[in-house]
Design a protein around this motif. Structure first.
Motif, PDB file in Angstrom:
ATOM      1  N   TYR A  52     -53.800  14.619  -6.158  1.00  0.00           N
ATOM      2  CA  TYR A  52     -53.530  13.343  -5.488  1.00  0.00           C
ATOM      3  C   TYR A  52     -52.639  13.554  -4.266  1.00  0.00           C
ATOM      4  O   TYR A  52     -52.909  13.026  -3.178  1.00  0.00           O
ATOM      5  CB  TYR A  52     -52.866  12.378  -6.472  1.00  0.00           C
ATOM      6  CG  TYR A  52     -52.302  11.124  -5.817  1.00  0.00           C
ATOM      7  CD1 TYR A  52     -53.156  10.103  -5.392  1.00  0.00           C
ATOM      8  CD2 TYR A  52     -50.930  10.981  -5.628  1.00  0.00           C
ATOM      9  CE1 TYR A  52     -52.643   8.963  -4.782  1.00  0.00           C
ATOM     10  CE2 TYR A  52     -50.411   9.853  -5.017  1.00  0.00           C
ATOM     11  CZ  TYR A  52     -51.269   8.843  -4.592  1.00  0.00           C
ATOM     12  OH  TYR A  52     -50.757   7.721  -3.987  1.00  0.00           O
ATOM     13  N   ILE A  53     -51.598  14.366  -4.439  1.00  0.00           N
ATOM     14  CA  ILE A  53     -50.688  14.660  -3.329  1.00  0.00           C
ATOM     15  C   ILE A  53     -51.428  15.400  -2.218  1.00  0.00           C
ATOM     16  O   ILE A  53     -51.224  15.138  -1.026  1.00  0.00           O
ATOM     17  CB  ILE A  53     -49.484  15.494  -3.821  1.00  0.00           C
ATOM     18  CG1 ILE A  53     -48.650  14.687  -4.811  1.00  0.00           C
ATOM     19  CG2 ILE A  53     -48.623  15.947  -2.643  1.00  0.00           C
ATOM     20  CD1 ILE A  53     -48.053  13.416  -4.250  1.00  0.00           C
ATOM     21  N   SER A  54     -52.309  16.324  -2.597  1.00  0.00           N
ATOM     22  CA  SER A  54     -53.037  17.097  -1.584  1.00  0.00           C
ATOM     23  C   SER A  54     -53.938  16.203  -0.741  1.00  0.00           C
ATOM     24  O   SER A  54     -54.096  16.419   0.464  1.00  0.00           O
ATOM     25  CB  SER A  54     -53.867  18.202  -2.252  1.00  0.00           C
ATOM     26  OG  SER A  54     -54.964  17.663  -2.951  1.00  0.00           O
ATOM     27  N   GLN A  55     -54.535  15.187  -1.362  1.00  0.00           N
ATOM     28  CA  GLN A  55     -55.397  14.273  -0.619  1.00  0.00           C
ATOM     29  C   GLN A  55     -54.612  13.514   0.453  1.00  0.00           C
ATOM     30  O   GLN A  55     -55.136  13.219   1.524  1.00  0.00           O
ATOM     31  CB  GLN A  55     -56.074  13.291  -1.584  1.00  0.00           C
ATOM     32  CG  GLN A  55     -57.140  13.943  -2.461  1.00  0.00           C
ATOM     33  CD  GLN A  55     -57.796  12.943  -3.389  1.00  0.00           C
ATOM     34  OE1 GLN A  55     -57.115  12.176  -4.062  1.00  0.00           O
ATOM     35  NE2 GLN A  55     -59.123  12.948  -3.427  1.00  0.00           N
ATOM     36  N   ILE A  56     -53.364  13.189   0.145  1.00  0.00           N
ATOM     37  CA  ILE A  56     -52.504  12.507   1.121  1.00  0.00           C
ATOM     38  C   ILE A  56     -52.056  13.480   2.198  1.00  0.00           C
ATOM     39  O   ILE A  56     -52.115  13.197   3.395  1.00  0.00           O
ATOM     40  CB  ILE A  56     -51.267  11.902   0.423  1.00  0.00           C
ATOM     41  CG1 ILE A  56     -51.694  10.865  -0.620  1.00  0.00           C
ATOM     42  CG2 ILE A  56     -50.316  11.287   1.449  1.00  0.00           C
ATOM     43  CD1 ILE A  56     -50.550  10.360  -1.467  1.00  0.00           C
ATOM     44  N   ALA A  57     -51.635  14.673   1.769  1.00  0.00           N
ATOM     45  CA  ALA A  57     -50.996  15.627   2.684  1.00  0.00           C
ATOM     46  C   ALA A  57     -51.975  16.311   3.636  1.00  0.00           C
ATOM     47  O   ALA A  57     -51.605  16.649   4.758  1.00  0.00           O
ATOM     48  CB  ALA A  57     -50.240  16.686   1.878  1.00  0.00           C
ATOM     49  N   GLU A  58     -53.219  16.497   3.198  1.00  0.00           N
ATOM     50  CA  GLU A  58     -54.173  17.266   4.009  1.00  0.00           C
ATOM     51  C   GLU A  58     -54.395  16.665   5.394  1.00  0.00           C
ATOM     52  O   GLU A  58     -54.637  17.379   6.361  1.00  0.00           O
ATOM     53  CB  GLU A  58     -55.515  17.402   3.270  1.00  0.00           C
ATOM     54  CG  GLU A  58     -55.472  18.474   2.186  1.00  0.00           C
ATOM     55  CD  GLU A  58     -56.778  18.580   1.422  1.00  0.00           C
ATOM     56  OE1 GLU A  58     -57.594  17.618   1.485  1.00  0.00           O
ATOM     57  OE2 GLU A  58     -56.993  19.611   0.759  1.00  0.00           O
ATOM     58  N   SER A  59     -54.298  15.346   5.484  1.00  0.00           N
ATOM     59  CA  SER A  59     -54.507  14.690   6.779  1.00  0.00           C
ATOM     60  C   SER A  59     -53.273  14.768   7.669  1.00  0.00           C
ATOM     61  O   SER A  59     -53.324  14.373   8.835  1.00  0.00           O
ATOM     62  CB  SER A  59     -54.892  13.222   6.569  1.00  0.00           C
ATOM     63  OG  SER A  59     -53.837  12.525   5.906  1.00  0.00           O
ATOM     64  N   GLU A  60     -52.172  15.286   7.118  1.00  0.00           N
ATOM     65  CA  GLU A  60     -50.913  15.331   7.855  1.00  0.00           C
ATOM     66  C   GLU A  60     -50.593  16.728   8.390  1.00  0.00           C
ATOM     67  O   GLU A  60     -49.524  16.939   8.962  1.00  0.00           O
ATOM     68  CB  GLU A  60     -49.755  14.878   6.935  1.00  0.00           C
ATOM     69  CG  GLU A  60     -49.918  13.494   6.342  1.00  0.00           C
ATOM     70  CD  GLU A  60     -49.871  12.394   7.389  1.00  0.00           C
ATOM     71  OE1 GLU A  60     -48.991  12.472   8.284  1.00  0.00           O
ATOM     72  OE2 GLU A  60     -50.711  11.470   7.325  1.00  0.00           O
ATOM     73  N   CYS A  61     -51.505  17.681   8.196  1.00  0.00           N
ATOM     74  CA  CYS A  61     -51.207  19.059   8.606  1.00  0.00           C
ATOM     75  C   CYS A  61     -52.455  19.737   9.180  1.00  0.00           C
ATOM     76  O   CYS A  61     -53.572  19.219   9.070  1.00  0.00           O
ATOM     77  CB  CYS A  61     -50.677  19.871   7.427  1.00  0.00           C
ATOM     78  SG  CYS A  61     -51.851  20.051   6.069  1.00  0.00           S
TER      79      CYS A  61
END
Length: 293
Positions: free
Chosen positions: A249-258
């Motif tokens: 779940y965290i990766s789905q949020i973070a992937e668009s930020e890096c």
């Protein structure tokens, strides 16, 4: 003013040491102990000096009109405890009536147990009244040393100083005080330092949640920044379903930020070490070449 009670860590509001943990995370974050540039590693004296300056910031308040600096007494020792006892015996005259006068010490500990810790400086074991608190309940106390510890002291009913609470934060090693949340993270950070050594890279261990434009929270284990491109490193420390679901779940949020999101299964590092290092080195080389084009 800069409140020391707005920290993202530790999360448990029922934890009697949570306020102490909040203070430490705020201080370390402001001192940038969690940020290292690979081309210029700070020495331990520089890091401790930065921590002290952060404690001494007059905008950090523990209560209205009371600066955190007034309650900080640097490194823990038998002599500093004697001086703190004298300070506390007089502090009741000016300390807010709704607060018990206290003094905070910091130290580097080579080991901790449920109610005691041993300092690196003098190899002395100090007992703490309450259970020592850490960032996570799953931290293996035996394997996660060294620790940066913060200790609050008060006077007991006999007007004698006692160590009441302690917050212990694992750090990379005795010379590099960058926080880590587990020995898995320490192992991965060592790999990052080695892989990044050829480049001028900023390595950050976020201590607070980051927030997307649509107000979603995330916090990667490490952030690498090379030529303004961010690489998020997620250290997987368990294969449990709930844990991996949360990480996904965290990766789905973070992937668009890096620029790139890389997760590494630290619990089975022997089988994925070479692929992880190869992927990281290839990515760093790509970003480095783009900067020279």
């Amino acid at each position: 003013s800069d409140s020391v009670s707005d920290s993202a860590e530790p999360k448990s509001k029922n934890n009697p040491c949570s306020r102490l943990g909040q203070i430490i995370f705020t201080v370390l974050n402001d001192a940038k102990i969690n940020v290292i540039t690979t081309s210029s590693f700070p020495n331990v004296i520089e890091q401790l000096t930065s921590i002290t300056k952060s404690f001494q910031n007059k905008e950090k308040l523990i209560a209205k009109d009371i600066e955190l600096a007034k309650c900080y007494r640097y490194l823990l020792s038998e002599q500093s405890l004697i001086r703190a006892e004298a300070f506390l015996q007089k502090a009741g005259y000016w300390f807010p009536q709704n607060l018990t006068p206290f003094v905070i010490f910091t130290s580097l500990a080579t080991s901790i147990s449920t109610n005691s810790f041993t300092t690196k400086r003098d190899n002395k074991t100090y007992k703490v009244q309450n259970k020592i608190s850490t960032t996570s309940p799953w931290i293996n106390l035996d394997k996660s040393a060294p620790y940066f510890v913060a200790v609050s002291t008060i006077l007991n009913s006999n007007n004698e100083i006692i160590l009441k609470d302690c917050f212990a934060l694992p750090v990379f090693n005795a010379k590099t005080l960058m926080p880590v949340e587990s020995n898995y993270e320490r192992t991965i950070l060592k790999i990052l330092f080695s892989a990044c050594s050829r480049y001028n890279i900023i390595i950050e261990k976020p201590l607070f949640d980051l927030i997307t434009e649509d107000k979603k929270k995330y916090r990667p284990d490490f952030i690498l920044t090379l030529n303004k491109k961010k690489i998020f490193i997620e250290v997987l420390g368990s294969r449990s379903t709930d844990y991996l679901t949360h990480k996904h779940y965290i990766s789905q949020i973070a992937e668009s930020e890096c620029y790139r999101y890389i997760s590494v299964k630290a619990y089975e590092l022997q089988s994925c070490y070479h692929s992880f290092v190869a992927e990281l080195k290839e990515l760093l080389e790509q970003l480095n070449k783009k900067s020279h084009m």
